[in-house]
Design an enzyme around this catalytic site. Structure first.
Site, PDB file in Angstrom:
ATOM      1  N   HIS A  17       8.135  17.649 -22.927  1.00 33.74           N
ATOM      2  CA  HIS A  17       8.874  16.439 -22.545  1.00 33.74           C
ATOM      3  C   HIS A  17       7.893  15.315 -22.213  1.00 33.74           C
ATOM      4  O   HIS A  17       8.066  14.165 -22.618  1.00 33.74           O
ATOM      5  CB  HIS A  17       9.727  16.695 -21.288  1.00 33.74           C
ATOM      6  CG  HIS A  17      10.881  17.630 -21.481  1.00 33.74           C
ATOM      7  ND1 HIS A  17      11.141  18.682 -20.647  1.00 33.74           N
ATOM      8  CD2 HIS A  17      11.870  17.649 -22.418  1.00 33.74           C
ATOM      9  CE1 HIS A  17      12.238  19.311 -21.041  1.00 33.74           C
ATOM     10  NE2 HIS A  17      12.690  18.718 -22.126  1.00 33.74           N
ATOM     11  N   LYS A  41      27.811  22.362 -16.011  1.00 39.98           N
ATOM     12  CA  LYS A  41      26.698  23.125 -16.570  1.00 39.98           C
ATOM     13  C   LYS A  41      25.933  23.836 -15.454  1.00 39.98           C
ATOM     14  O   LYS A  41      25.731  23.259 -14.371  1.00 39.98           O
ATOM     15  CB  LYS A  41      25.766  22.155 -17.318  1.00 39.98           C
ATOM     16  CG  LYS A  41      24.854  22.837 -18.317  1.00 39.98           C
ATOM     17  CD  LYS A  41      24.186  21.820 -19.234  1.00 39.98           C
ATOM     18  CE  LYS A  41      22.984  22.424 -19.920  1.00 39.98           C
ATOM     19  NZ  LYS A  41      22.283  21.491 -20.769  1.00 39.98           N
ATOM     20  N   SER A 126      12.425  24.403 -22.144  1.00 42.35           N
ATOM     21  CA  SER A 126      12.776  24.709 -20.755  1.00 42.35           C
ATOM     22  C   SER A 126      13.332  26.129 -20.652  1.00 42.35           C
ATOM     23  O   SER A 126      13.080  26.836 -19.680  1.00 42.35           O
ATOM     24  CB  SER A 126      13.818  23.710 -20.239  1.00 42.35           C
ATOM     25  OG  SER A 126      13.266  22.411 -20.193  1.00 42.35           O
TER      26      SER A 126
HETATM   27  O1  PNS Z   1      17.440  18.534 -22.734  1.00 42.66           O
HETATM   28  P1  PNS Z   1      18.739  18.749 -23.432  1.00 42.66           P
HETATM   29  O2  PNS Z   1      19.608  19.707 -22.652  1.00 42.66           O
HETATM   30  O3  PNS Z   1      18.573  19.129 -24.875  1.00 42.66           O
HETATM   31  O4  PNS Z   1      19.475  17.324 -23.423  1.00 42.66           O
HETATM   32  C1  PNS Z   1      20.735  17.153 -24.024  1.00 42.66           C
HETATM   33  C2  PNS Z   1      21.298  15.808 -23.628  1.00 42.66           C
HETATM   34  C3  PNS Z   1      21.283  15.666 -22.119  1.00 42.66           C
HETATM   35  C4  PNS Z   1      20.480  14.706 -24.230  1.00 42.66           C
HETATM   36  C5  PNS Z   1      22.739  15.759 -24.147  1.00 42.66           C
HETATM   37  O5  PNS Z   1      23.440  16.867 -23.700  1.00 42.66           O
HETATM   38  C6  PNS Z   1      23.460  14.505 -23.711  1.00 42.66           C
HETATM   39  O6  PNS Z   1      23.274  13.481 -24.308  1.00 42.66           O
HETATM   40  N1  PNS Z   1      24.270  14.630 -22.636  1.00 42.66           N
HETATM   41  C7  PNS Z   1      24.997  13.513 -22.074  1.00 42.66           C
HETATM   42  C8  PNS Z   1      26.496  13.658 -22.368  1.00 42.66           C
HETATM   43  C9  PNS Z   1      26.813  13.182 -23.779  1.00 42.66           C
HETATM   44  O7  PNS Z   1      26.641  12.026 -24.117  1.00 42.66           O
HETATM   45  N2  PNS Z   1      27.261  14.128 -24.621  1.00 42.66           N
HETATM   46  C10 PNS Z   1      27.525  13.851 -26.002  1.00 42.66           C
HETATM   47  C11 PNS Z   1      26.238  13.815 -26.817  1.00 42.66           C
HETATM   48  S1  PNS Z   1      26.592  13.423 -28.511  1.00 42.66           S
END
Ligand code: PNS
Length: 169
Positions: A17, A41, A126
């Site tokens: 990251h 979550k 992670s």
């Molecule tokens: O580190 P990660 O878990 O891969 O991150 C995923 C993340 C947080 C970028 C994604 O889950 C996200 O954008 N979450 C916010 C909620 C949202 O907008 N969901 C729809 C995504 S198309």
């Protein structure tokens, strides 16, 4: 002025990251690292801890840290962000990010830039970090020093790291 958002769960932040965040500062004028908060979550670390570990990990970089409540697309629109920046380690990541990029572009007109993970950190996730730490392995080459200590505390005394939604403090 190009404003980029680097979103993630950061549960916990890794050296992968950090690399992506640092690289975002080379082409964006303003970089916001956005910590996603989804109360449904089950995180290992709660939001406050994930944010604190992230602040420490990027202390030497010219970036801001913020929290995303709800949709990333809404956050980007409200923040006036032009780009979402994500690291990709291989085909599975590209496939997953492609779907999210398309949704975010259609919802908010925000483009996603995928940065190919740098070789030395391309194996880090992670999830793997937590698995190694849970079984007592050395994670010092995978995460910033503050996270090493936080993981050791989280898995002290044989704890499994299985937590209710929201994570531990
Ligand atoms: O580190 P990660 O878990 O891969 O991150 C995923 C993340 C947080 C970028 C994604 O889950 C996200 O954008 N979450 C916010 C909620 C949202 O907008 N969901 C729809 C995504 S198309």
């Amino acid at each position: 002025m190009t404003r980029a958002v680097v979103p993630g769960s950061f549960d916990p932040v890794t050296l992968g990251h950090r690399d992506v965040i640092g690289r975002a500062t080379t082409f964006a004028d303003d970089v916001v690292v956005a910590v996603a908060h989804n109360s449904a979550k089950a995180y290992l670390f709660d939001l406050e801890t994930r944010v604190a570990l992230l602040h420490e990990a990027v202390a030497d970089l010219d970036v801001r840290v913020d929290v995303v409540e709800g949709l990333l697309a809404d956050y980007c629109r409200d923040a006036g962000a032009h780009l979402i920046v994500k690291g990709v380690r291989g085909g599975a990541d590209v496939e997953h990010e492609t779907a999210m990029a398309t949704v975010n572009r259609r919802l908010a007109g925000v483009e996603t830039v995928m940065l190919v993970a740098d070789g030395p950190v391309a194996h880090i996730s992670s999830t793997i970090v937590k698995d190694v730490a849970r079984h007592g392995g050395d994670v010092s080459g995978l995460v910033p020093p503050g996270v090493v200590a936080a993981l050791a505390a989280a898995f002290a005394d044989g704890a499994t790291g299985t937590r209710p939604p929201g994570g531990i403090r």
